[in-house]
Design an enzyme around this catalytic site. Sequence first.
Site, PDB file in Angstrom:
ATOM      1  N   MET A  19       0.846  -1.195  -0.082  1.00  0.00           N
ATOM      2  CA  MET A  19       0.005   0.062  -0.038  1.00  0.00           C
ATOM      3  C   MET A  19       0.866   1.282   0.204  1.00  0.00           C
ATOM      4  O   MET A  19       1.972   1.091   0.448  1.00  0.00           O
ATOM      5  CB  MET A  19      -0.750   0.100   1.310  1.00  0.00           C
ATOM      6  CG  MET A  19      -1.871  -1.389   1.518  1.00  0.00           C
ATOM      7  SD  MET A  19      -2.625  -1.798  -0.137  1.00  0.00           S
ATOM      8  CE  MET A  19      -3.850  -0.268  -0.166  1.00  0.00           C
ATOM      9  N   TYR A  23      -0.704   4.500   6.283  1.00  0.00           N
ATOM     10  CA  TYR A  23      -1.221   5.096   7.390  1.00  0.00           C
ATOM     11  C   TYR A  23      -1.933   6.563   7.015  1.00  0.00           C
ATOM     12  O   TYR A  23      -2.908   6.748   7.383  1.00  0.00           O
ATOM     13  CB  TYR A  23      -0.316   5.469   8.574  1.00  0.00           C
ATOM     14  CG  TYR A  23       0.154   4.208   9.370  1.00  0.00           C
ATOM     15  CD1 TYR A  23      -0.123   3.089   8.791  1.00  0.00           C
ATOM     16  CD2 TYR A  23       0.506   4.198  10.534  1.00  0.00           C
ATOM     17  CE1 TYR A  23       0.118   1.773   9.722  1.00  0.00           C
ATOM     18  CE2 TYR A  23       1.101   3.127  11.250  1.00  0.00           C
ATOM     19  CZ  TYR A  23       0.919   1.755  10.765  1.00  0.00           C
ATOM     20  OH  TYR A  23       1.247   0.738  11.524  1.00  0.00           O
ATOM     21  N   GLU A 121       1.245  -5.176   3.480  1.00  0.00           N
ATOM     22  CA  GLU A 121       1.983  -5.811   2.426  1.00  0.00           C
ATOM     23  C   GLU A 121       1.253  -7.385   2.110  1.00  0.00           C
ATOM     24  O   GLU A 121       0.983  -7.782   3.068  1.00  0.00           O
ATOM     25  CB  GLU A 121       3.181  -6.002   2.316  1.00  0.00           C
ATOM     26  CG  GLU A 121       3.993  -4.751   2.132  1.00  0.00           C
ATOM     27  CD  GLU A 121       5.640  -4.909   2.744  1.00  0.00           C
ATOM     28  OE1 GLU A 121       6.053  -5.885   2.444  1.00  0.00           O
ATOM     29  OE2 GLU A 121       5.999  -4.062   3.502  1.00  0.00           O
TER      30      GLU A 121
HETATM   31  P1  TTP Z   1       5.822   1.089   4.523  1.00  0.00           P
HETATM   32  O1  TTP Z   1       5.154   0.407   3.541  1.00  0.00           O
HETATM   33  O2  TTP Z   1       7.364   0.798   5.153  1.00  0.00           O
HETATM   34  O3  TTP Z   1       5.475   2.638   4.180  1.00  0.00           O
HETATM   35  P2  TTP Z   1       4.396   3.334   3.584  1.00  0.00           P
HETATM   36  O4  TTP Z   1       3.390   2.381   3.468  1.00  0.00           O
HETATM   37  O5  TTP Z   1       3.892   4.679   4.601  1.00  0.00           O
HETATM   38  O6  TTP Z   1       4.842   4.176   2.414  1.00  0.00           O
HETATM   39  P3  TTP Z   1       5.354   3.717   1.185  1.00  0.00           P
HETATM   40  O7  TTP Z   1       4.447   3.940   0.025  1.00  0.00           O
HETATM   41  O8  TTP Z   1       6.755   4.038   0.742  1.00  0.00           O
HETATM   42  O9  TTP Z   1       5.117   2.187   0.943  1.00  0.00           O
HETATM   43  O10 TTP Z   1       5.176   0.858   6.059  1.00  0.00           O
HETATM   44  C1  TTP Z   1       3.610   0.828   6.098  1.00  0.00           C
HETATM   45  C2  TTP Z   1       3.160   1.496   7.384  1.00  0.00           C
HETATM   46  O11 TTP Z   1       3.860   1.059   8.414  1.00  0.00           O
HETATM   47  C3  TTP Z   1       3.320   3.240   7.253  1.00  0.00           C
HETATM   48  O12 TTP Z   1       2.523   3.696   6.637  1.00  0.00           O
HETATM   49  C4  TTP Z   1       3.541   3.320   8.618  1.00  0.00           C
HETATM   50  C5  TTP Z   1       3.999   2.006   9.263  1.00  0.00           C
HETATM   51  N1  TTP Z   1       5.337   2.122   9.535  1.00  0.00           N
HETATM   52  C6  TTP Z   1       5.591   2.669  10.919  1.00  0.00           C
HETATM   53  O13 TTP Z   1       4.941   2.835  11.897  1.00  0.00           O
HETATM   54  N2  TTP Z   1       7.146   2.575  11.306  1.00  0.00           N
HETATM   55  C7  TTP Z   1       8.043   2.220  10.499  1.00  0.00           C
HETATM   56  O14 TTP Z   1       9.272   2.483  10.785  1.00  0.00           O
HETATM   57  C8  TTP Z   1       7.527   1.897   9.223  1.00  0.00           C
HETATM   58  C9  TTP Z   1       8.661   1.552   8.095  1.00  0.00           C
HETATM   59  C10 TTP Z   1       6.421   1.769   8.777  1.00  0.00           C
HETATM   60 CA    CA Z   2       3.643   0.637   1.910  1.00  0.00          CA
HETATM   61 CA    CA Z   3       5.331  -2.072   3.647  1.00  0.00          CA
END
Ligand code: TTP
Ligand code: CA
Ligand code: CA
Length: 633
Positions: A19, A23, A121
């Site tokens: 996604m 958040y 994911e």
């Molecule tokens: P990610 O998939 O790493 O990031 P994302 O979805 O925000 O952005 P992207 O479009 O690059 O995929 O993480 C998924 C969610 O998990 C993210 O929205 C918030 C949470 N998260 C944390 O709380 N702490 C963290 O260190 C990471 C990496 C993610």
């Molecule tokens: Ca993501």
């Molecule tokens: Ca992710």
Amino acid sequence: MPIPRPAPQAARVIAHVDMDCFYVQVEQRKKPELRGLPTAVVQYNAWKGGGLIAVGYEARKFGVKRSMRGDEAKEVCPDIQLIQVPVARGKADLKSYRDAGSEVVSILSAKGRCERASIDEVYLDLTDAAESMLSETPPEMLESIEKEALKSHVLGLTDDGKENEENVRRWLCQDDADHEDKLLACGAIIVSQLRIQVLEETQFTCSAGIAHNKMLAKLASAMHKPAQQTVVPTSCVKDLLASLPVKKMKQLGGKLGSSLQSDLGVQTVGDLLQFSVEKLQERYGTNTGSWLWNIARGISGEEVESRLLPKSHGCGKTFPGPQALKSIASVEHWLNQLCEELSERIQYDLDQNKRIAHTLTLHAGAFMYNEKESQRKFPSKSCQLRYGIAKMQEDAKKLFDSGLRDFVCPHNNRWGITSLSVSASKILDIPSGTCSISSFFQGKDCHSLSSSGSIGFNHDQSLPSPSGNKICTTPMYDMLQLRPSCEKICDGHDTSKQNKTLDGRGTSLKKRKGKEPGSILRYFQGCDFSAKQVFDGSSQMNSESYVDLDATKHQRRHLLCGDNDNDRIHEEQTMPTRTAWHLNVEDIDPSVIDELPLEIQREVRGWLHPPKRVQAAKHCSQITQYFLPAKKS
Ligand code: TTP
Ligand code: CA
Ligand code: CA
């Protein structure tokens, strides 16, 4: 430790869906007025505006990064909308994000085997769907192809802007392509449709990678974001890996990747090609060496597991800098909060999904004041999980005490705790049986049964289940849903395989069926038998009751070694010091035994009137738990 798995014979189509700024999207769905605005989600901790945990793509354009604090983000993007993570019990409450992830999973899982890999994911095995499409409606026969599919990035195709969609159309529809590429083309079309469906039904955008294995699909999904998809034809794998820094691979982010860089001078995954498998095995061991040799070639046979639900539940909290916890009372306060949340979540999982968690684990980050040995780590501890908030809190505290005893030095007991987490793992399905014990108790007053001490449902009476039916949602009750002749055991896997695994002597259970009367032990052999290191809550706590995780694994190996008396004796000998809860047969109400399935009756009666050599009662099989006495204290 990575495990090498040979590539499967036939080509597969695997997608990894992740996604976008997840958040942030969830928060924007809650508040649509935020859409299109630079937005980030921050941890509720207000120090310097809180820590950013998710950053929307509009905010990324201004240079806002996850590593920033809210105040820093405002400096680079004054208009940024900082949304606080929901808070419950003084800590971040991720429920709305988990639930949003589940919505997506339920859509994606309709198309193929689906593995929920994290909160946002999913891996999908689309091989069957792609094969069917190829044989029934191959891309070249489609009247039109969705724009979303035409926007795919196909590695190896030159991306020349204007012409790109036409190039992709040609690639998707090429008649003379090999079977592998044709399958990927179908996979790309299917994934584009799924992504549209996800958007329509949830309002969330996602990005995806489509390849022949999980490793490549995962790499590809991150290549073009947000709301895009990337396809990895086999012919491009070599180039892709040649320029891929080792640290970008999931399993090479840590020590192994560092060693490859410093010891072998390997900078990219492709650099590994220069080493023979023997050389890699000599340096990193047989498994890791083979795995490295394989990934250098883009080979990975890892299967997409069929798993829509998380493997474990955990909740934790950090106490950075001056917030470090320095007293037992403050640790207890936070353990209570964490256990409350964890208990709620496993209870919900039980009610909704009929899954039982077996192991409770406590992790903590800690330091010693005035201590030079900063390497010292607070050991993680685990024990069998008991349902109910109060029990879980009690157990977590004991785990903490046990860890602390190992952690502190005799000459220095001034410590600080910088993080605490509790997790529930070894989550197994309740066998879906045809013969449920519920029928044995139908019409009974459940509460009186559970409070009589005859059957100690391991459930906190003060915690009514969401379903409102206490007894029917207790794990002990539900776990008794057996079908004596059933072959499906706890983990829902192929039983023919499992039978072999269960019986350390290679004798299938089926073969032994005729000789041995049914034993309840057999039904639970697929489960975590850490009951052996269980404590009853009233027994004196000692160091053997709580074991380090590695020791738990070691014990489990013994516990899976069969069900004859010799094996049991062997278990006792190999674990002489553990503290196990012993069944007090006098606590069993004979009238309850009469209502149990015949096989179990036989076994329990065997305990009540044991033949001389029988040691079963002493060995604390899982059935003993159903008769846990009500706590005396
Ligand atoms: P990610 O998939 O790493 O990031 P994302 O979805 O925000 O952005 P992207 O479009 O690059 O995929 O993480 C998924 C969610 O998990 C993210 O929205 C918030 C949470 N998260 C944390 O709380 N702490 C963290 O260190 C990471 C990496 C993610
Ligand atoms: Ca993501
Ligand atoms: Ca992710």
